[in-house]
Design a protein around this motif. Structure first.
Motif, PDB file in Angstrom:
ATOM      1  N   TYR A  34       1.273 -17.000   3.941  1.00 53.44           N
ATOM      2  CA  TYR A  34       2.764 -17.773   4.096  1.00 53.44           C
ATOM      3  C   TYR A  34       2.894 -18.702   4.991  1.00 53.44           C
ATOM      4  O   TYR A  34       3.440 -19.832   4.970  1.00 53.44           O
ATOM      5  N   ARG A  35       2.433 -18.493   6.401  1.00 58.59           N
ATOM      6  CA  ARG A  35       2.765 -19.341   7.586  1.00 58.59           C
ATOM      7  C   ARG A  35       2.115 -20.874   7.292  1.00 58.59           C
ATOM      8  O   ARG A  35       2.861 -21.937   7.510  1.00 58.59           O
ATOM      9  N   SER A  59      14.398 -24.137   0.751  1.00 61.42           N
ATOM     10  CA  SER A  59      13.401 -23.987   1.759  1.00 61.42           C
ATOM     11  C   SER A  59      12.233 -23.125   1.243  1.00 61.42           C
ATOM     12  O   SER A  59      12.088 -22.880   0.116  1.00 61.42           O
ATOM     13  N   LYS A  60      11.109 -23.338   1.967  1.00 62.31           N
ATOM     14  CA  LYS A  60       9.834 -22.740   1.632  1.00 62.31           C
ATOM     15  C   LYS A  60      10.132 -21.244   1.309  1.00 62.31           C
ATOM     16  O   LYS A  60       9.624 -20.487   0.486  1.00 62.31           O
ATOM     17  N   ALA A  61      10.896 -20.545   2.209  1.00 64.48           N
ATOM     18  CA  ALA A  61      11.226 -19.215   2.109  1.00 64.48           C
ATOM     19  C   ALA A  61      11.789 -18.742   0.827  1.00 64.48           C
ATOM     20  O   ALA A  61      11.305 -18.037   0.207  1.00 64.48           O
ATOM     21  N   GLU A  62      12.548 -19.511   0.514  1.00 62.56           N
ATOM     22  CA  GLU A  62      13.405 -19.418  -0.933  1.00 62.56           C
ATOM     23  C   GLU A  62      12.593 -19.464  -2.232  1.00 62.56           C
ATOM     24  O   GLU A  62      12.536 -18.744  -3.053  1.00 62.56           O
ATOM     25  N   GLY A 109       4.793 -11.937   5.185  1.00 63.54           N
ATOM     26  CA  GLY A 109       5.024 -13.305   5.189  1.00 63.54           C
ATOM     27  C   GLY A 109       6.792 -13.315   5.031  1.00 63.54           C
ATOM     28  O   GLY A 109       7.432 -13.841   5.879  1.00 63.54           O
ATOM     29  N   ILE A 110       7.355 -13.154   4.057  1.00 63.60           N
ATOM     30  CA  ILE A 110       8.453 -13.309   3.594  1.00 63.60           C
ATOM     31  C   ILE A 110       9.410 -12.237   4.503  1.00 63.60           C
ATOM     32  O   ILE A 110      10.247 -12.677   5.017  1.00 63.60           O
ATOM     33  N   GLU A 113       9.925 -13.736   7.998  1.00 63.23           N
ATOM     34  CA  GLU A 113      10.710 -14.922   7.568  1.00 63.23           C
ATOM     35  C   GLU A 113      12.262 -14.247   7.700  1.00 63.23           C
ATOM     36  O   GLU A 113      13.000 -14.790   8.591  1.00 63.23           O
ATOM     37  N   LEU A 116      13.239 -13.336  11.369  1.00 59.07           N
ATOM     38  CA  LEU A 116      13.520 -14.332  12.086  1.00 59.07           C
ATOM     39  C   LEU A 116      14.785 -15.394  11.702  1.00 59.07           C
ATOM     40  O   LEU A 116      15.654 -16.234  12.460  1.00 59.07           O
ATOM     41  N   ASP A 117      15.230 -15.240  10.247  1.00 58.89           N
ATOM     42  CA  ASP A 117      16.298 -15.819   9.807  1.00 58.89           C
ATOM     43  C   ASP A 117      17.468 -15.037   9.276  1.00 58.89           C
ATOM     44  O   ASP A 117      17.186 -14.534   8.062  1.00 58.89           O
ATOM     45  N   PHE A 120      18.446 -15.905   5.731  1.00 61.61           N
ATOM     46  CA  PHE A 120      17.354 -15.500   4.574  1.00 61.61           C
ATOM     47  C   PHE A 120      17.362 -14.084   4.293  1.00 61.61           C
ATOM     48  O   PHE A 120      17.190 -13.501   3.507  1.00 61.61           O
TER      49      PHE A 120
END
Length: 194
Positions: A34-35, A59-62, A109-110, A113, A116-117, A120
């Motif tokens: 993920y990173r 975003s990459k996360a979405e 990884g998700i 994220e 941290l957010d 998200f």
């Protein structure tokens, strides 16, 4: 499905490109983790431009969340076998296998994220966690309707306990997600039998 950005006027979204991006996201996440994954790498793998991805996801996360959700829906379904024990064992078998493999790495990884957010995190809960918990509650309600759980069993709390055990081992505690653990959870749930 992840809530996506409002499309601007222009060409309509191509379903073929959409599916290619989701598959490319899974492929790149498996290769790089993920990173290290970037929108550029996903775009190159999918054969689309970065703008196409950013038009549909913010975003990459979405995009990673939608790809993982789609992948999980296919590989870890909640089956209705007609038996609480079989339903739960089937769920754990598929879920644990997925979490021990590359999907588990992607999901970690998700989750990181999401920690941290906060924005998200709300999306992750709404798109990934809540629907899966609702499916587990439905599975338990079917068992209760068949008389496999007592009428007094608090289904909501039982669902939290089942998910809690899985997530605790997956994210925090260094013990295996294996058949023995699945059978122990099912045995505990079975103590609520009618």
């Amino acid at each position: 499905m992840v809530q996506q950005k409002q499309q601007t006027p222009g060409r309509p979204r191509s379903e073929a490109s959409h599916q290619a991006i989701l598959q490319a996201t899974i492929d790149v996440l498996k290769q790089q983790g993920y990173r290290a994954t970037t929108i550029e790498a996903i775009a190159a793998e999918a054969g689309v431009g970065k703008k196409t991805i950013y038009r549909w996801w913010s975003s990459k996360a979405e995009v990673a969340l939608e790809a993982l959700t789609t992948h999980s829906n296919t590989h870890v379904p909640f089956l209705d076998t007609g038996s609480l024990q079989s339903d739960l064992l089937s769920y754990f078998e598929r879920s644990f296998e997925s979490l021990r493999g590359e999907s588990g790495m992607l999901l970690r990884g998700i989750v990181a994220e999401a920690l941290l957010d906060p924005a998200f995190a709300a999306t992750f809960q709404r798109v990934f966690i809540v629907p899966r918990r609702a499916s587990l509650v439905e599975l338990l309600q079917r068992a209760q309707a068949r008389g496999e759980l007592t009428a007094e069993t608090n289904i909501e709390v039982l669902a939290d306990m089942i998910f809690g055990a899985k997530w605790y081992r997956f994210l925090l505690y260094p013990a295996p997600l294996d058949t023995t653990f699945a059978q122990e959870i099912v045995a505990l749930v079975s103590r609520h039998r009618a």
